[in-house]
Design an enzyme around this catalytic site. Structure first.
Site, mmCIF file in Angstrom:
data_model
loop_
_atom_site.group_PDB
_atom_site.id
_atom_site.type_symbol
_atom_site.label_atom_id
_atom_site.label_comp_id
_atom_site.label_asym_id
_atom_site.label_seq_id
_atom_site.Cartn_x
_atom_site.Cartn_y
_atom_site.Cartn_z
ATOM 1 N N HIS A 130 0.845 -1.195 0.000
ATOM 2 C CA HIS A 130 0.000 0.000 0.000
ATOM 3 C C HIS A 130 0.879 1.243 0.000
ATOM 4 O O HIS A 130 2.093 1.161 0.123
ATOM 5 C CB HIS A 130 -0.975 0.013 1.185
ATOM 6 N N CYS A 165 5.840 6.213 4.664
ATOM 7 C CA CYS A 165 4.711 5.396 4.184
ATOM 8 C C CYS A 165 3.956 6.026 3.019
ATOM 9 O O CYS A 165 3.000 5.447 2.520
ATOM 10 C CB CYS A 165 3.754 5.064 5.327
ATOM 11 N N HIS A 225 4.947 0.341 -0.326
ATOM 12 C CA HIS A 225 5.670 -0.623 0.501
ATOM 13 C C HIS A 225 4.693 -1.709 0.917
ATOM 14 O O HIS A 225 3.505 -1.621 0.624
ATOM 15 C CB HIS A 225 6.290 0.066 1.729
ATOM 16 N N HIS A 249 3.513 -5.097 3.828
ATOM 17 C CA HIS A 249 3.533 -5.652 5.172
ATOM 18 C C HIS A 249 3.121 -7.121 5.135
ATOM 19 O O HIS A 249 2.352 -7.535 4.272
ATOM 20 C CB HIS A 249 2.553 -4.901 6.090
ATOM 21 N N HIS A 294 -1.175 -10.411 -1.569
ATOM 22 C CA HIS A 294 -0.332 -10.069 -2.714
ATOM 23 C C HIS A 294 -1.003 -9.057 -3.649
ATOM 24 O O HIS A 294 -0.830 -9.103 -4.864
ATOM 25 C CB HIS A 294 0.134 -11.326 -3.453
ATOM 26 N N GLU A 344 0.252 -5.018 11.661
ATOM 27 C CA GLU A 344 0.966 -4.556 10.474
ATOM 28 C C GLU A 344 2.459 -4.903 10.566
ATOM 29 O O GLU A 344 3.081 -5.256 9.574
ATOM 30 C CB GLU A 344 0.768 -3.047 10.348
#
Length: 149
Positions: A16, A25, A29, A31, A75, A136
């Site tokens: 995201h 952020c 990137h 998680h 994914h 996260e």
């Protein structure tokens, strides 16, 4: 009969970016999310029911969460569709990437609200969503509780 809470845990990988954010952020990137889903209800008391003694079969809960959340978000890269990220999303989609456009900033806080709404719609009438925990990172997570909402 007593009310019992049961929890099933899930994991998925999601990318995201936070449009307009003033930190790292803002960049795309990902998680390794961990989602804990807790429901509450009374164990089935009908001895002729094959699920006698269960609040809900863990496999039934797994089916709901897998279909509506894990299989959708795993994914994938999630963007707020109300931002200029839609241009990046289109480019990624055109290159065959799995992209989700949502109506919210894809923070853990907003994702857990979205997940709660999706799960509540699919639960049997006698079962309630009690809580969600969306982790996260190893040290950062958002929680949703029915009692707060």
């Amino acid at each position: 009969m007593s009310k019992i809470r049961i929890t099933k845990q899930f994991s998925f990988e999601t990318g995201h970016a936070l449009y307009g954010y003033d930190g790292k952020c803002k960049n795309v990137h990902g998680h390794s999310y961990k989602l804990s889903v807790t429901v509450i209800g009374e164990p089935i008391s009908d001895t002729s029911n094959v699920k006698f003694g269960m609040v809900i079969d863990f496999s039934d809960l797994k089916k709901i969460v897998k279909e509506d959340i894990v299989d959708v978000f795993d994914h994938a890269t999630v963007f707020n569709k109300n931002t200029p990220h839609v241009e990046l999303a289109k480019e990624l989609k055109d290159r065959g990437h799995n992209v989700l456009l949502v109506n919210y900033q894809p923070t853990s806080e907003m994702m857990v609200i979205d997940f709660a709404e999706k799960i509540k719609k699919r639960l049997p009438e006698n079962i309630s969503l009690f809580a969600l925990k969306l982790q996260e990172t190893e040290s950062s997570y958002a929680e949703w509780y029915a009692t707060d909402n």
